[in-house]
Scaffold this motif. Structure first.
Motif, PDB file in Angstrom:
ATOM      1  N   ILE A   1     -14.489  11.287 -14.905  1.00 33.33           N
ATOM      2  CA  ILE A   1     -12.829  12.495 -15.290  1.00 33.33           C
ATOM      3  C   ILE A   1     -11.529  11.659 -15.552  1.00 33.33           C
ATOM      4  CG2 ILE A   1     -11.148  13.365 -13.408  1.00 33.33           C
ATOM      5  CD1 ILE A   1     -13.291  13.100 -11.161  1.00 33.33           C
ATOM      6  N   VAL A   2     -11.029  12.242 -16.756  1.00 32.26           N
ATOM      7  CA  VAL A   2      -9.676  12.209 -16.821  1.00 32.26           C
ATOM      8  C   VAL A   2      -8.783  12.381 -15.989  1.00 32.26           C
ATOM      9  CG1 VAL A   2      -7.908  12.446 -18.945  1.00 32.26           C
ATOM     10  CG2 VAL A   2     -10.314  12.540 -18.770  1.00 32.26           C
ATOM     11  N   PHE A   3      -8.432  13.469 -15.321  1.00 32.92           N
ATOM     12  CA  PHE A   3      -7.014  14.052 -14.845  1.00 32.92           C
ATOM     13  C   PHE A   3      -8.001  15.185 -13.748  1.00 32.92           C
ATOM     14  CE2 PHE A   3      -5.509  16.902 -18.171  1.00 32.92           C
ATOM     15  CZ  PHE A   3      -5.624  17.767 -17.322  1.00 32.92           C
ATOM     16  N   LYS A   4      -7.238  15.678 -12.848  1.00 36.19           N
ATOM     17  CA  LYS A   4      -6.535  16.088 -11.580  1.00 36.19           C
ATOM     18  C   LYS A   4      -5.598  16.903 -11.547  1.00 36.19           C
ATOM     19  CE  LYS A   4     -11.250  14.291  -8.982  1.00 36.19           C
ATOM     20  NZ  LYS A   4     -11.250  13.451  -7.715  1.00 36.19           N
ATOM     21  N   ARG A   5      -5.748  18.377 -11.097  1.00 30.61           N
ATOM     22  CA  ARG A   5      -4.518  18.644 -10.616  1.00 30.61           C
ATOM     23  C   ARG A   5      -4.946  20.079  -9.036  1.00 30.61           C
ATOM     24  NH1 ARG A   5      -0.765  21.998 -14.493  1.00 30.61           N
ATOM     25  NH2 ARG A   5      -0.252  19.828 -14.685  1.00 30.61           N
ATOM     26  N   TYR A   6      -4.107  19.213  -8.637  1.00 28.37           N
ATOM     27  CA  TYR A   6      -4.908  20.023  -6.695  1.00 28.37           C
ATOM     28  C   TYR A   6      -3.448  21.106  -7.013  1.00 28.37           C
ATOM     29  CZ  TYR A   6      -8.029  16.613  -6.063  1.00 28.37           C
ATOM     30  OH  TYR A   6      -9.215  15.803  -5.450  1.00 28.37           O
ATOM     31  N   PHE A   7      -4.338  22.267  -6.486  1.00 29.06           N
ATOM     32  CA  PHE A   7      -3.435  23.568  -6.622  1.00 29.06           C
ATOM     33  C   PHE A   7      -3.221  23.765  -4.697  1.00 29.06           C
ATOM     34  CE2 PHE A   7      -4.233  24.804 -10.235  1.00 29.06           C
ATOM     35  CZ  PHE A   7      -4.342  24.172 -10.825  1.00 29.06           C
ATOM     36  N   LEU A   8      -1.924  23.372  -3.874  1.00 26.04           N
ATOM     37  CA  LEU A   8      -2.470  23.303  -2.122  1.00 26.04           C
ATOM     38  C   LEU A   8      -1.345  24.421  -2.447  1.00 26.04           C
ATOM     39  CD1 LEU A   8      -1.588  19.425  -1.757  1.00 26.04           C
ATOM     40  CD2 LEU A   8      -3.587  21.233  -1.827  1.00 26.04           C
ATOM     41  N   SER A   9      -1.751  25.142  -0.752  1.00 30.62           N
ATOM     42  CA  SER A   9      -0.640  25.845   0.243  1.00 30.62           C
ATOM     43  C   SER A   9       0.104  25.440   0.770  1.00 30.62           C
ATOM     44  CB  SER A   9      -1.244  27.058   0.714  1.00 30.62           C
ATOM     45  OG  SER A   9      -2.142  26.472   2.028  1.00 30.62           O
ATOM     46  N   ASP A  10       0.185  24.173   0.953  1.00 34.65           N
ATOM     47  CA  ASP A  10       1.725  23.614   2.079  1.00 34.65           C
ATOM     48  C   ASP A  10       1.606  21.882   1.242  1.00 34.65           C
ATOM     49  OD1 ASP A  10       3.547  22.444   3.261  1.00 34.65           O
ATOM     50  OD2 ASP A  10       2.556  23.238   5.057  1.00 34.65           O
ATOM     51  N   ALA A  11       2.011  21.698  -0.192  1.00 33.35           N
ATOM     52  CA  ALA A  11       1.432  20.098  -0.512  1.00 33.35           C
ATOM     53  C   ALA A  11       1.918  18.998   0.150  1.00 33.35           C
ATOM     54  CB  ALA A  11       2.850  19.993  -1.808  1.00 33.35           C
ATOM     55  N   THR A  12       3.794  19.300   1.163  1.00 35.92           N
ATOM     56  CA  THR A  12       3.705  17.947   1.594  1.00 35.92           C
ATOM     57  C   THR A  12       2.956  18.212   3.382  1.00 35.92           C
ATOM     58  OG1 THR A  12       6.764  19.359   1.466  1.00 35.92           O
ATOM     59  CG2 THR A  12       6.072  18.253   3.115  1.00 35.92           C
ATOM     60  N   ASN A  13       2.733  18.777   4.264  1.00 40.86           N
ATOM     61  CA  ASN A  13       1.534  18.679   5.332  1.00 40.86           C
ATOM     62  C   ASN A  13      -0.493  17.958   4.153  1.00 40.86           C
ATOM     63  OD1 ASN A  13       3.464  19.003   7.535  1.00 40.86           O
ATOM     64  ND2 ASN A  13       3.687  21.147   6.718  1.00 40.86           N
ATOM     65  N   GLN A  14      -0.240  18.584   3.081  1.00 44.26           N
ATOM     66  CA  GLN A  14      -1.509  18.673   2.934  1.00 44.26           C
ATOM     67  C   GLN A  14      -1.852  17.335   2.478  1.00 44.26           C
ATOM     68  OE1 GLN A  14      -1.973  22.330   0.350  1.00 44.26           O
ATOM     69  NE2 GLN A  14      -2.696  23.998   2.963  1.00 44.26           N
ATOM     70  N   GLN A  15      -1.080  17.137   1.330  1.00 43.90           N
ATOM     71  CA  GLN A  15      -0.884  16.003   0.342  1.00 43.90           C
ATOM     72  C   GLN A  15      -1.421  14.283   1.559  1.00 43.90           C
ATOM     73  OE1 GLN A  15       0.822  13.036  -0.674  1.00 43.90           O
ATOM     74  NE2 GLN A  15      -1.434  11.969  -2.284  1.00 43.90           N
ATOM     75  N   PRO A  16      -1.100  14.256   2.249  1.00 46.46           N
ATOM     76  CA  PRO A  16      -0.728  12.909   2.609  1.00 46.46           C
ATOM     77  C   PRO A  16      -2.241  12.705   3.376  1.00 46.46           C
ATOM     78  CG  PRO A  16       1.193  14.056   4.191  1.00 46.46           C
ATOM     79  CD  PRO A  16       0.616  14.693   2.453  1.00 46.46           C
ATOM     80  N   PHE A  17      -2.699  14.002   3.722  1.00 49.70           N
ATOM     81  CA  PHE A  17      -4.449  14.123   3.874  1.00 49.70           C
ATOM     82  C   PHE A  17      -5.410  13.143   3.354  1.00 49.70           C
ATOM     83  CE2 PHE A  17      -2.053  15.470   7.987  1.00 49.70           C
ATOM     84  CZ  PHE A  17      -2.594  15.015   8.572  1.00 49.70           C
ATOM     85  N   MET A  18      -4.722  13.927   2.225  1.00 47.44           N
ATOM     86  CA  MET A  18      -5.703  13.739   0.889  1.00 47.44           C
ATOM     87  C   MET A  18      -6.078  12.437   0.147  1.00 47.44           C
ATOM     88  SD  MET A  18      -4.614  16.660  -0.993  1.00 47.44           S
ATOM     89  CE  MET A  18      -6.144  17.296  -2.231  1.00 47.44           C
ATOM     90  N   GLU A  19      -7.512  12.199  -0.205  1.00 45.05           N
ATOM     91  CA  GLU A  19      -7.563  10.463  -0.158  1.00 45.05           C
ATOM     92  C   GLU A  19      -6.992  10.561  -1.595  1.00 45.05           C
ATOM     93  OE1 GLU A  19     -12.362  11.192  -1.392  1.00 45.05           O
ATOM     94  OE2 GLU A  19     -12.630  11.724   0.445  1.00 45.05           O
ATOM     95  N   HIS A  20      -6.954   8.646  -1.945  1.00 46.72           N
ATOM     96  CA  HIS A  20      -5.996   8.414  -2.639  1.00 46.72           C
ATOM     97  C   HIS A  20      -7.582   7.931  -3.706  1.00 46.72           C
ATOM     98  CE1 HIS A  20      -3.734   5.962  -5.008  1.00 46.72           C
ATOM     99  NE2 HIS A  20      -4.586   5.112  -5.395  1.00 46.72           N
TER     100      HIS A  20
END
Length: 382
Positions: A67-86
């Protein structure tokens, strides 16, 4: 370009995959992963997405891919991103541009085989890809929380310039592509435009020289205080003649004519392939005027025409396109537009997001990356 679609019914995830893999050469893949909404919460949708990504990487076709890079498209980035794996294995960005299929998350993944990929290679966690004398620097998710959109843009560009210097590169000579995501684009975009124009001028990026292929679009960073998020792609080790700009002057005008500073498209030429990076493109004519105000169908057709003309100038067609991102101002247009895309470009990996374009009367915008095999370029292979 080869295309494939995988449906993982148990997980409820669809994978659209493009493959460019000439024999004996570096292979490239772009994958769009979309989650079927099942009335579940974000963490469950994210879990299913991660399992689908792992499944893809374990397929025989992807053996040895990195994998070179990823982009996640989120419906509520502020509340969702903290729960995603580093992300330790790739450069990743997270942006609130809600997927329009009703899910809470979608994913774009870019992968290669046959190169050395170094994730988190510097202080901004860029992915560094090395092969055949080139270094490809993918830097995603840059933000700052201080100042208005003008100040934040200046800060990000200055910081990015310092990062490029650590890679023996400069903005004017080595940056190929940028993405600017703007919180509340209708009110904050002008600050970005002015700051970028001033910064570019200091680095000799002017109407009479060149700019950089770019998308400037609505999108919310996960940090509520961040008004601008920057992503970029730079290369070192190439000859200046390998880079060519695409204008499609019969269909589009120079962006500097209405005060913005980006190229419509950039063609990178290698000994074995060409890459075309098409900037965010909308329904516009060669006088800089919005075409077909209020008509989503006609705007979509004109947008396609503009993109196809840019690709044609680079010696390509839509058959060479590896991925598409479609940005819609009004989510209610998704049904109509997605049907139009399925009929015209049914195989190309595509994601549809809610993301207002920089002019309120533009209802739709798209960007894409295309790859075409070539044997006639007098340059080193990719």
């Amino acid at each position: 370009m080869q295309y494939n679609k995988l449906t993982l019914e148990e997980l409820g995830v669809g994978i659209e995959l493009s493959t460019f893999a000439p024999e004996g050469r570096v292979a490239e893949w772009h994958a769009m992963l979309r989650v079927e909404p099942r009335g579940d919460l974000f963490l469950e949708q994210y879990r299913r997405l991660c399992l689908a990504e792992a499944f893809l990487l374990e397929t025989e076709e992807m053996k040895g891919a990195k994998i070179v890079f990823k982009r996640y498209f989120l419906s509520d980035a502020t509340n969702q991103q903290p729960f995603m794996e580093h992300q330790e294995d790739a450069c990743a960005s997270y942006i609130q541009q809600p997927p329009l299929d009703g899910s809470k998350v979608a994913l774009w993944v870019y992968l290669q085989r046959g190169t050395e990929v170094l994730p988190a290679a510097d202080r901004l966690h860029s992915a560094l890809v090395r092969h055949n004398g080139y270094e490809h620097i993918w830097t995603m998710g840059m933000t700052t929380s201080k100042g208005n959109s003008y100040v934040q843009t200046q800060t990000l560009l200055q910081d990015y310039g310092q990062l490029l210097a650590s890679h023996c590169a400069t903005l004017e000579d080595n940056c190929i592509r940028t993405w600017f995501f703007v919180r509340d684009v209708d009110t904050q975009y002008n600050g970005l435009v002015v700051a970028r124009r001033e910064h570019f001028a200091k680095h000799g990026l002017l109407p009479e020289t060149h700019y950089i292929a770019s998308t400037g679009i609505g999108g919310n960073p996960s940090d509520p205080k961040a008004l601008i998020q920057l992503g970029s792609y730079a290369i070192t080790g190439f000859e200046p003649a390998q880079q060519r700009y695409l204008y499609a002057a019969t269909h589009l005008n120079r962006t500097s004519e209405y005060g913005v500073t980006f190229e419509r498209g950039t063609l990178m030429q290698y000994g074995d392939r060409n890459h075309a990076f098409i900037s965010g493109t909308a329904s516009i004519n060669n006088q800089g005027e919005v075409m077909h105000t209020g008509d989503i169908k006609k705007q979509t057709h004109r947008m396609w025409e503009n993109v196809e003309e840019l690709l044609r100038e680079g010696g390509m067609t839509m058959d060479d396109v590896a991925q598409i991102i479609v940005y819609l101002r009004d989510g209610a247009d998704y049904g109509v537009v997605s049907c139009m895309f399925r009929e015209k470009y049914p195989a190309v990996p595509t994601v549809f997001t809610l993301a207002p374009v920089c002019r309120p009367t533009w209802l739709i915008e798209m960007e894409c990356i295309a790859i075409r095999e070539t044997a006639g370029n007098p340059y080193r292979a990719f």
